[in-house]
Write a protein that holds these residues in place. Sequence first.
Motif, PDB file in Angstrom:
ATOM      1  N   VAL A  52       0.842  -1.207   0.000  1.00 28.66           N
ATOM      2  CA  VAL A  52       0.000   0.000   0.000  1.00 28.66           C
ATOM      3  C   VAL A  52       0.872   1.250   0.000  1.00 28.66           C
ATOM      4  CG1 VAL A  52      -1.649   1.340   1.360  1.00 28.66           C
ATOM      5  CG2 VAL A  52      -1.990  -1.117   1.070  1.00 28.66           C
ATOM      6  N   GLN A  53       1.939   1.237   0.794  1.00 23.77           N
ATOM      7  CA  GLN A  53       2.854   2.372   0.840  1.00 23.77           C
ATOM      8  C   GLN A  53       3.544   2.578  -0.506  1.00 23.77           C
ATOM      9  OE1 GLN A  53       5.461   1.441   4.108  1.00 23.77           O
ATOM     10  NE2 GLN A  53       3.933   1.906   5.667  1.00 23.77           N
ATOM     11  N   GLN A  54       3.970   1.483  -1.125  1.00 25.86           N
ATOM     12  CA  GLN A  54       4.612   1.576  -2.435  1.00 25.86           C
ATOM     13  C   GLN A  54       3.631   2.068  -3.489  1.00 25.86           C
ATOM     14  OE1 GLN A  54       5.958  -2.476  -2.602  1.00 25.86           O
ATOM     15  NE2 GLN A  54       7.974  -2.008  -1.756  1.00 25.86           N
ATOM     16  N   ASP A  55       2.364   1.664  -3.357  1.00 28.14           N
ATOM     17  CA  ASP A  55       1.346   2.105  -4.303  1.00 28.14           C
ATOM     18  C   ASP A  55       1.117   3.614  -4.179  1.00 28.14           C
ATOM     19  OD1 ASP A  55      -0.256   1.194  -6.407  1.00 28.14           O
ATOM     20  OD2 ASP A  55      -2.052   1.328  -5.171  1.00 28.14           O
ATOM     21  N   SER A  56       1.077   4.121  -2.964  1.00 26.41           N
ATOM     22  CA  SER A  56       0.902   5.565  -2.776  1.00 26.41           C
ATOM     23  C   SER A  56       2.090   6.319  -3.367  1.00 26.41           C
ATOM     24  CB  SER A  56       0.730   5.904  -1.296  1.00 26.41           C
ATOM     25  OG  SER A  56       1.904   5.631  -0.566  1.00 26.41           O
ATOM     26  N   LEU A  57       3.293   5.754  -3.253  1.00 29.40           N
ATOM     27  CA  LEU A  57       4.481   6.377  -3.846  1.00 29.40           C
ATOM     28  C   LEU A  57       4.373   6.422  -5.368  1.00 29.40           C
ATOM     29  CD1 LEU A  57       7.610   5.078  -1.883  1.00 29.40           C
ATOM     30  CD2 LEU A  57       7.008   7.453  -2.351  1.00 29.40           C
ATOM     31  N   ARG A  58       3.922   5.327  -5.974  1.00 30.27           N
ATOM     32  CA  ARG A  58       3.770   5.297  -7.435  1.00 30.27           C
ATOM     33  C   ARG A  58       2.792   6.379  -7.895  1.00 30.27           C
ATOM     34  NH1 ARG A  58       4.419  -0.382  -6.949  1.00 30.27           N
ATOM     35  NH2 ARG A  58       2.216  -0.664  -6.497  1.00 30.27           N
TER      36      ARG A  58
ATOM     37  N   LEU B  83      -2.602  10.632 -17.335  1.00 24.11           N
ATOM     38  CA  LEU B  83      -2.547  10.209 -15.936  1.00 24.11           C
ATOM     39  C   LEU B  83      -3.563   9.100 -15.685  1.00 24.11           C
ATOM     40  CD1 LEU B  83      -1.600  10.552 -12.982  1.00 24.11           C
ATOM     41  CD2 LEU B  83      -3.280  12.404 -12.761  1.00 24.11           C
ATOM     42  N   MET B  84      -4.771   9.253 -16.240  1.00 28.56           N
ATOM     43  CA  MET B  84      -5.805   8.232 -16.084  1.00 28.56           C
ATOM     44  C   MET B  84      -5.340   6.895 -16.661  1.00 28.56           C
ATOM     45  SD  MET B  84      -9.666   8.058 -17.667  1.00 28.56           S
ATOM     46  CE  MET B  84     -10.465   9.211 -16.565  1.00 28.56           C
ATOM     47  N   LYS B  85      -4.674   6.936 -17.815  1.00 27.75           N
ATOM     48  CA  LYS B  85      -4.179   5.718 -18.450  1.00 27.75           C
ATOM     49  C   LYS B  85      -3.202   4.995 -17.522  1.00 27.75           C
ATOM     50  CE  LYS B  85      -1.797   4.159 -22.666  1.00 27.75           C
ATOM     51  NZ  LYS B  85      -0.540   3.688 -22.065  1.00 27.75           N
ATOM     52  N   LYS B  86      -2.296   5.743 -16.894  1.00 27.02           N
ATOM     53  CA  LYS B  86      -1.322   5.138 -15.989  1.00 27.02           C
ATOM     54  C   LYS B  86      -2.000   4.546 -14.752  1.00 27.02           C
ATOM     55  CE  LYS B  86       2.600   8.023 -17.346  1.00 27.02           C
ATOM     56  NZ  LYS B  86       3.581   9.030 -16.905  1.00 27.02           N
ATOM     57  N   ILE B  87      -2.997   5.264 -14.214  1.00 28.11           N
ATOM     58  CA  ILE B  87      -3.725   4.766 -13.049  1.00 28.11           C
ATOM     59  C   ILE B  87      -4.484   3.486 -13.411  1.00 28.11           C
ATOM     60  CG2 ILE B  87      -5.603   5.255 -11.425  1.00 28.11           C
ATOM     61  CD1 ILE B  87      -4.781   8.218 -11.593  1.00 28.11           C
ATOM     62  N   GLN B  88      -5.106   3.488 -14.609  1.00 28.26           N
ATOM     63  CA  GLN B  88      -5.851   2.320 -15.069  1.00 28.26           C
ATOM     64  C   GLN B  88      -4.931   1.111 -15.212  1.00 28.26           C
ATOM     65  OE1 GLN B  88      -9.274   2.033 -15.733  1.00 28.26           O
ATOM     66  NE2 GLN B  88      -8.722  -0.117 -15.836  1.00 28.26           N
ATOM     67  N   GLU B  89      -3.741   1.333 -15.760  1.00 27.59           N
ATOM     68  CA  GLU B  89      -2.768   0.242 -15.910  1.00 27.59           C
ATOM     69  C   GLU B  89      -2.344  -0.288 -14.542  1.00 27.59           C
ATOM     70  OE1 GLU B  89       0.317   2.061 -18.157  1.00 27.59           O
ATOM     71  OE2 GLU B  89      -0.688   1.779 -20.099  1.00 27.59           O
ATOM     72  N   ASN B  90      -2.164   0.617 -13.587  1.00 32.99           N
ATOM     73  CA  ASN B  90      -1.781   0.215 -12.231  1.00 32.99           C
ATOM     74  C   ASN B  90      -2.881  -0.625 -11.579  1.00 32.99           C
ATOM     75  OD1 ASN B  90      -0.005   0.336  -9.898  1.00 32.99           O
ATOM     76  ND2 ASN B  90      -1.448   1.759  -8.993  1.00 32.99           N
ATOM     77  N   LEU B  91      -4.129  -0.198 -11.731  1.00 33.19           N
ATOM     78  CA  LEU B  91      -5.260  -0.946 -11.179  1.00 33.19           C
ATOM     79  C   LEU B  91      -5.378  -2.321 -11.836  1.00 33.19           C
ATOM     80  CD1 LEU B  91      -8.041   1.805 -10.960  1.00 33.19           C
ATOM     81  CD2 LEU B  91      -6.945   0.652  -9.043  1.00 33.19           C
ATOM     82  N   PHE B  92      -5.187  -2.365 -13.147  1.00 38.83           N
ATOM     83  CA  PHE B  92      -5.272  -3.629 -13.876  1.00 38.83           C
ATOM     84  C   PHE B  92      -4.196  -4.603 -13.401  1.00 38.83           C
ATOM     85  CE2 PHE B  92      -3.907  -6.306 -17.456  1.00 38.83           C
ATOM     86  CZ  PHE B  92      -5.097  -6.974 -17.719  1.00 38.83           C
ATOM     87  N   ASN B  93      -2.964  -4.094 -13.246  1.00 44.74           N
ATOM     88  CA  ASN B  93      -1.855  -4.950 -12.805  1.00 44.74           C
ATOM     89  C   ASN B  93      -2.105  -5.505 -11.401  1.00 44.74           C
ATOM     90  OD1 ASN B  93      -0.446  -4.588 -15.200  1.00 44.74           O
ATOM     91  ND2 ASN B  93       0.718  -2.847 -14.419  1.00 44.74           N
ATOM     92  N   LYS B  94      -2.640  -4.660 -10.516  1.00 46.17           N
ATOM     93  CA  LYS B  94      -2.925  -5.127  -9.152  1.00 46.17           C
ATOM     94  C   LYS B  94      -4.044  -6.161  -9.150  1.00 46.17           C
ATOM     95  CE  LYS B  94      -3.463  -1.114  -7.072  1.00 46.17           C
ATOM     96  NZ  LYS B  94      -3.745  -0.221  -5.927  1.00 46.17           N
ATOM     97  N   THR B  95      -5.066  -5.948  -9.988  1.00 44.65           N
ATOM     98  CA  THR B  95      -6.165  -6.915 -10.081  1.00 44.65           C
ATOM     99  C   THR B  95      -5.659  -8.252 -10.616  1.00 44.65           C
ATOM    100  OG1 THR B  95      -7.736  -5.111 -10.495  1.00 44.65           O
ATOM    101  CG2 THR B  95      -8.458  -7.339 -11.030  1.00 44.65           C
ATOM    102  N   GLN B  96      -4.789  -8.190 -11.633  1.00 44.16           N
ATOM    103  CA  GLN B  96      -4.206  -9.405 -12.199  1.00 44.16           C
ATOM    104  C   GLN B  96      -3.376 -10.154 -11.164  1.00 44.16           C
ATOM    105  OE1 GLN B  96      -6.106  -9.866 -14.997  1.00 44.16           O
ATOM    106  NE2 GLN B  96      -4.261 -10.573 -16.023  1.00 44.16           N
TER     107      GLN B  96
END
Length: 245
Positions: free
Chosen positions: A129-135, A177-190
């Motif tokens: 979670v901490q690393q995610d907030s940093l990203r 920015l939205m594209k990067k956030i979406q990719e981050n969410l997708f990777n975490k879901t995967q």
Amino acid sequence: ALEDLKKAEEDLKEALEELKRQAEEELLLQLENELKKAIERQEAILKETKRLDKIAQDRGALDRNQQRECREVSELQTRLASFMDELKKKLEGENVEIYRYAIESVVDDMKESADSLEGLKTGNRTQEVQQDSLRKLQMLVEAFNLKRKQSQQQGGGGQGQGGGKQPLVPDIVQLNLMKKIQENLFNKTQEFERRYNKDREDMTESEKAALRRLSEEQGRLGTILKRFIEKFEKQKQEREKEEKE
């Protein structure tokens, strides 16, 4: 005399536009500097969390002094979440919906981290979670850099967004920015899909809560994207109408 008045009116209009541009640049610079400070503070919190977690792993548990230190780190994390919440308030009235969404997500990450540290949980989930907030914080700073480059290419004009109040951060930058956030969410879901069974029986309650939060963030992001598409369609129709006239 009439020509002089018209000239004075044009000069005043240009001066007001320049003042507005300078005020926006000052706000952007202030936000960027504060985000960089937040990154430094979050990196320090992550480093301290890792140190305490290593002690817990090596010794089996934290002693009384180390537990106190862990709760002190939790307090630092809570303060940083409040700091980010105040930062979000500075954007009220600005047309930067994706930017506010990203900051809200960072605040949620930090609150979860603070709760975990208060409960003396320094393990993988807390660090993730901490690393995610940093990203996300780094994404926000990168968006400012992209905005600055775009302004330089346009000579500081920042035009082409349609009528109404111009966004502090241009739509194209926010969509990036939205594209990067979406990719981050997708990777975490995967990652959740790979790590756990489909029936989720092997997940803890905190992990199930984390997965629910991912789903909620996806839903919120989808709603924002829908509003952006509607906005672009409206701007396109307005341009076509103007061209016909």
